[in-house]
Design an enzyme around this catalytic site. Structure first.
Site, PDB file in Angstrom:
ATOM      1  N   ALA A 131       0.870  -1.172   0.000  1.00 13.69           N
ATOM      2  CA  ALA A 131       0.000   0.000   0.000  1.00 13.69           C
ATOM      3  C   ALA A 131       0.909   1.225   0.000  1.00 13.69           C
ATOM      4  O   ALA A 131       2.112   1.119   0.236  1.00 13.69           O
ATOM      5  CB  ALA A 131      -0.924   0.006   1.219  1.00 13.69           C
TER       6      ALA A 131
ATOM      7  N   GLU B  24       0.946   5.450   1.329  1.00  8.29           N
ATOM      8  CA  GLU B  24       0.271   6.336   2.260  1.00  8.29           C
ATOM      9  C   GLU B  24      -0.042   7.718   1.701  1.00  8.29           C
ATOM     10  O   GLU B  24      -0.077   8.700   2.461  1.00  8.29           O
ATOM     11  CB  GLU B  24       1.129   6.490   3.517  1.00  8.29           C
ATOM     12  CG  GLU B  24       2.455   7.206   3.319  1.00  8.29           C
ATOM     13  CD  GLU B  24       3.621   6.291   3.009  1.00  8.29           C
ATOM     14  OE1 GLU B  24       4.775   6.677   3.260  1.00  8.29           O
ATOM     15  OE2 GLU B  24       3.375   5.168   2.515  1.00  8.29           O
TER      16      GLU B  24
ATOM     17  N   HIS C 253      -1.803   0.632   9.399  1.00  6.82           N
ATOM     18  CA  HIS C 253      -0.442   1.084   9.080  1.00  6.82           C
ATOM     19  C   HIS C 253      -0.479   2.349   8.223  1.00  6.82           C
ATOM     20  O   HIS C 253       0.160   3.357   8.540  1.00  6.82           O
ATOM     21  CB  HIS C 253       0.283  -0.049   8.333  1.00  6.82           C
ATOM     22  CG  HIS C 253       1.656   0.273   7.839  1.00  6.82           C
ATOM     23  ND1 HIS C 253       2.767  -0.400   8.262  1.00  6.82           N
ATOM     24  CD2 HIS C 253       2.109   1.177   6.923  1.00  6.82           C
ATOM     25  CE1 HIS C 253       3.841   0.072   7.657  1.00  6.82           C
ATOM     26  NE2 HIS C 253       3.454   1.034   6.828  1.00  6.82           N
ATOM     27  N   GLU C 254      -1.251   2.302   7.135  1.00  3.14           N
ATOM     28  CA  GLU C 254      -1.288   3.469   6.234  1.00  3.14           C
ATOM     29  C   GLU C 254      -1.942   4.670   6.910  1.00  3.14           C
ATOM     30  O   GLU C 254      -1.547   5.819   6.664  1.00  3.14           O
ATOM     31  CB  GLU C 254      -2.030   3.112   4.937  1.00  3.14           C
ATOM     32  CG  GLU C 254      -1.417   1.947   4.165  1.00  3.14           C
ATOM     33  CD  GLU C 254       0.071   2.099   3.927  1.00  3.14           C
ATOM     34  OE1 GLU C 254       0.531   3.220   3.660  1.00  3.14           O
ATOM     35  OE2 GLU C 254       0.782   1.081   4.004  1.00  3.14           O
TER      36      GLU C 254
ATOM     37  N   HIS D 173       0.459   6.604   8.950  1.00  2.00           N
ATOM     38  CA  HIS D 173       1.319   7.463   8.124  1.00  2.00           C
ATOM     39  C   HIS D 173       0.750   8.879   7.964  1.00  2.00           C
ATOM     40  O   HIS D 173       1.508   9.807   7.647  1.00  2.00           O
ATOM     41  CB  HIS D 173       1.486   6.861   6.729  1.00  2.00           C
ATOM     42  CG  HIS D 173       2.585   5.867   6.618  1.00  2.00           C
ATOM     43  ND1 HIS D 173       3.870   6.113   7.026  1.00  2.00           N
ATOM     44  CD2 HIS D 173       2.595   4.591   6.109  1.00  2.00           C
ATOM     45  CE1 HIS D 173       4.629   5.051   6.779  1.00  2.00           C
ATOM     46  NE2 HIS D 173       3.870   4.112   6.227  1.00  2.00           N
TER      47      HIS D 173
END
Length: 817
Positions: free
Chosen positions: A255, A257, A288-289, A292
């Site tokens: 992915a 961000e 996770h993203e 960011h």
């Protein structure tokens, strides 16, 4: 040309970028038009600088109203001379679409013929999309306009502004780094909702619309739970307007961000059944993203040596937050059995580096791509987890919030973060950072005995705060006697209160250290692993077993015996799946070709036992996939029956993913031919069908099939997209066909360097296509010779890692007991 750190520092000292006005005209052919109007200030009028633009034709450049000569554009850079205090440069160019995920990626969906065009930035790829000052510490607003097919919808970092006659415009973004830019155009299927006063959206290809609708509730719940958590623990509010998340085709990363418009590889939108671990991984990536948006987007590193400030934090938060606020609470268990093991391996290679390397060790962007690895992710994540364990979460968050507020919309470094944490804590955070973040390698916690008394010897000099579990054998079961936290700050720790007991240091995986058990403790867990009540401790023991093979403390055969003894009794789906995943690496790298058949037979029997005992749907699916992979020629009839009935003997539906796994295995066994594979491809006209057929065709055990696959991979007329290349390479390098593909090992090493000069992404794809199965002394010599010829930087780093892995595999294969 790869931007150097020296050039970046010189340029950031000279200029300050205010804004980009960007226009794309997305043509239907092989190219698009790009216009970039950039305003920037110069601190030393009269000097010159450069702006990047890669692979452009028909370039015109106007600087402060004056047209620059054509020769101003050379070697992917445009020289900007005689700057004034305030400057405007306008660059118009024609640029190519790509299918390798590095730049303006064009994808034609085989399912319905629809076209999607996505701008994939990251590192130095944004200059393949529009002219920009492409370094992380030159932030600016971006005002985007896109002229495209009127039937398409367009998504980007900024908030939607207007759309008329095929021209879509977006509001200017807050200041962002060029590598964070994105744009996604096509006939997207969208699910939108409002939450906390913000517009959210999930988007996918039209052909995946049914899958998006199926998963929409889960995706919404994960998104909003994570968002609410972050906006509770962080003082700084979310800063980037609408929050779109797009499942895109062809993204090289898991992915990306990009603020306000996060992109995910669309394999995360599962076509059929998915295991709990796969859905949990998706939740972790979403968390996770989202992390960011604060770590990496709101506050960004100045140069790539501090990429850990973005990736280690987001990785830690992804696991921590998804475990805390979503239904997928086994995130850390999956981490222990997955990414963390790869981090240990990475830290033993010659390419190891500190979590926070010295800037001098990252001299240019091509080198920087090499530190986006298991150390920046897995080890950095582990270091932060240990920091939180050591400091306490309140002090950790106090320091983090001070850091985020001070550097909001700016750039920062390790020292800046440590200053903030040091102020918030009475502990010596600066000393901790020097020990954990500025040095390489890991400590070993070794269990010994002084008589009956366990003694934990620390080999290394880091301080650890972690739990130690103690067990006794009770009716062939391991019974927990105690689990306590200890500070391990000396060379040894005596535990007289645990005399006579089996002990497991780091039992809940709170620190980053190898664990080596004494004979009493290892004998106990080898006998009773599956009877340990705490699932986290079981995961740690499983991970330790794989690590023992890597460090030659255990043979692959002994590991397979442990799997046969305990995996059928394992009740947690994520443990079963992660052990199965790790076994794939064991088979491809650590078991010699002449022993593979026996290993497959043993694993087939083990997986049959798992299937016979399992009632959990995720375990059934994971074990069925593994059973397919371990199938032999004696199992061809069984696999064919599953294809015909579209259901396995244990009641698992044979949907598209599982069907292609079966077809691929039958092809690898030589049980089906090109015609059958073609019929399956006609049955499934999708990206999965396209890639599945490419892999199956390359997996056929004939010289003719291998020759055709090689030409498709590396020939002059090769046109595979990044995903198809990856699938075909996996089929080609079958460990069971070692003799058949042996002549191609040398060809790969000879031909790969010239192909790897196209882009960082292509270099990584070619490096990832390395024949890891060929763990022989001869291959080791060949790789050393290839490295001596100085291949391109990105490929060289991958090959150096593969050389270390080959040498390890040769050692492991030679161990006999």
């Amino acid at each position: 040309m790869s931007l150097t750190h020296a050039e970046a520092r010189e340029r950031s000292a000279l200029i300050a970028v205010q804004s980009y006005d960007v226009l794309f005209e997305l043509d239907s052919g092989r190219t698009f038009r790009s216009r970039s109007e950039v305003t920037f200030a110069c601190r030393q009028p009269g000097t010159s600088t450069f702006i990047e633009l890669t692979n452009a034709t028909a370039v015109t450049v106007t600087l402060n109203g004056e047209r620059l000569p054509a020769q101003a554009y050379s070697d992917q850079r445009i020289t900007l001379p005689a700057l004034t205090a305030a400057n405007t440069v306008v660059v118009e160019a024609t640029l190519p679409y790509v299918n390798d995920g590095e730049g303006m990626h064009r994808f034609d969906d085989p399912a319905d013929g629809a076209t999607y065009i996505c701008a994939f930035g990251g590192m130095d790829a944004t200059q393949r999309i529009f002219a920009c000052f492409n370094q992380p510490d030159l932030k600016a607003t971006v005002h985007l306009a896109v002229r495209a097919n009127t039937a398409w919808s367009v998504l980007a970092n900024g908030a939607f502004e207007s759309s008329a006659s095929g021209l879509t415009t977006f509001s200017p973004t807050p200041p962002i780094s060029p590598y964070l830019f994105t744009m996604c155009a096509g006939p997207w299927h969208s699910v939108r909702f409002e939450h906390a006063g913000i517009s959210f959206g999930w988007h996918a290809r039209a052909s995946l619309g049914a899958q998006l609708d199926r998963d929409a509730d889960e995706l919404r719940e994960v998104t909003t739970a994570c968002f609410d958590h972050y906006t509770t623990i962080f003082d700084e509010p979310y800063a980037f307007g609408p929050y779109d998340q797009v499942m895109v085709p062809g993204l090289n990363w898991g992915a990306m961000e990009s603020p306000g418009c996060i992109t995910f590889r669309d394999e995360l939108l599962f076509r059929g059944q998915a295991t709990d671990a796969e859905r949990g991984l998706r939740a972790e990536v979403i968390a996770h993203e989202m992390a960011h948006m604060w770590f990496g987007d709101l506050v960004t590193m100045r140069w790539w040596d501090d990429s850990w400030l973005s990736e280690s934090f987001a990785d830690y938060m992804g696991f921590q937050v998804s475990a805390a606020v979503t239904e997928f609470d086994a995130a850390w268990l999956r981490f222990s059995l997955g990414l963390k093991g790869f981090a240990y391996r990475a830290d033993e290679r010659r390419s190891t580096h500190p979590v926070a390397p010295d800037p001098g060790s990252v001299p240019d962007v091509d080198t920087a791509i090499g530190i986006f690895d298991s150390i920046s992710y897995g080890k950095g994540n582990s270091a932060l987890r240990q920091l939180v364990t050591w400091l306490g979460e309140d002090e950790f968050l106090a320091g983090v919030n001070a850091y985020l507020s001070q550097y909001r919309f700016g750039n920062a470094s390790l020292d800046d973060l440590i200053d903030a944490l040091d102020t918030a804590s009475t502990r010596d955070v600066r000393g901790w950072a020097q020990s954990w973040l500025r040095t390489t390698g890991f400590d070993t916690l070794r269990v010994g005995r002084d008589g009956d008394v366990p003694v934990i010897s620390r080999e290394g000099d880091r301080q650890h705060r972690t739990r130690i579990a103690a067990y006794t054998i009770d009716n062939d079961r391991l019974r927990e006697v105690s689990t306590e936290s200890y500070e391990i700050s000396q060379a040894s720790l005596s535990l007289p209160q645990l005399a006579g007991l089996a002990v497991i240091p780091n039992s809940h995986d709170e620190t980053f250290a190898r664990v080596l058990l004494d004979p009493l403790s290892w004998g106990a867990v080898r006998q009773g692993l599956s009877t340990i009540e705490d699932k986290t401790v079981r995961a740690v023991v499983w991970s330790t077993a794989f690590d023992m093979v890597a460090s030659s403390e255990l043979t692959p055969t002994e590991l397979l015996d442990l799997v046969a003894a305990h995996l059928p009794s394992e009740s947690h789906a994520s443990i079963v799946e992660r052990v199965i995943d790790r076994l794939g690496g064991v088979l491809s790298s650590w078991i010699a070709p002449d022993a593979l058949a026996q290993a497959h037979r043993q694993l087939a029997s083990t997986f049959d036992s798992v299937l016979d005992r399992a009632s959990d749907a995720s375990i059934l699916l994971a074990a069925t996939r593994a059973r397919v992979r371990s199938a032999s020629t004696n199992d061809v009839g069984m696999l064919e029956d599953w294809l015909r009935s579209e259901r396995t003997s244990h009641g698992v539906d044979v949907e598209a993913d599982l069907r292609w796994r079966i077809v691929g295995r039958l092809a690898e066994l030589g049980a089906i031919d090109e015609q059958r594979i073609g019929e399956e491809a006609q049955r499934d006209k999708s990206t999965q069908g396209e890639q599945g057929s490419a892999r199956a065709l390359a997996a056929q055990p004939t010289a003719e099939a291998k020759a055709v696959a090689w030409e498709a991979l590396f020939g002059r007329s090769a046109t595979d997209s990044n995903r198809t290349f990856e699938a075909r390479a996996k089929g080609f390098w079958s460990a069971e066909h070692a003799d058949l593909v042996a002549p191609y090992v040398g060809r790969y090493l000879d031909e790969a360097p010239s192909l790897a000069t196209r882009s960082q992404g292509v270099a990584q794809q070619i490096g990832d296509a390395f024949p890891v199965h060929a763990a022989t002394p001869e291959t080791v010599k060949q790789v050393r010779t290839a490295l001596a010829a100085e291949p391109p930087t990105v490929l060289r780093r991958i090959w150096e890692d593969r050389l270390d892995d080959l040498e390890r595999s040769v050692r492991i294969r030679q161990v006999r007991r």
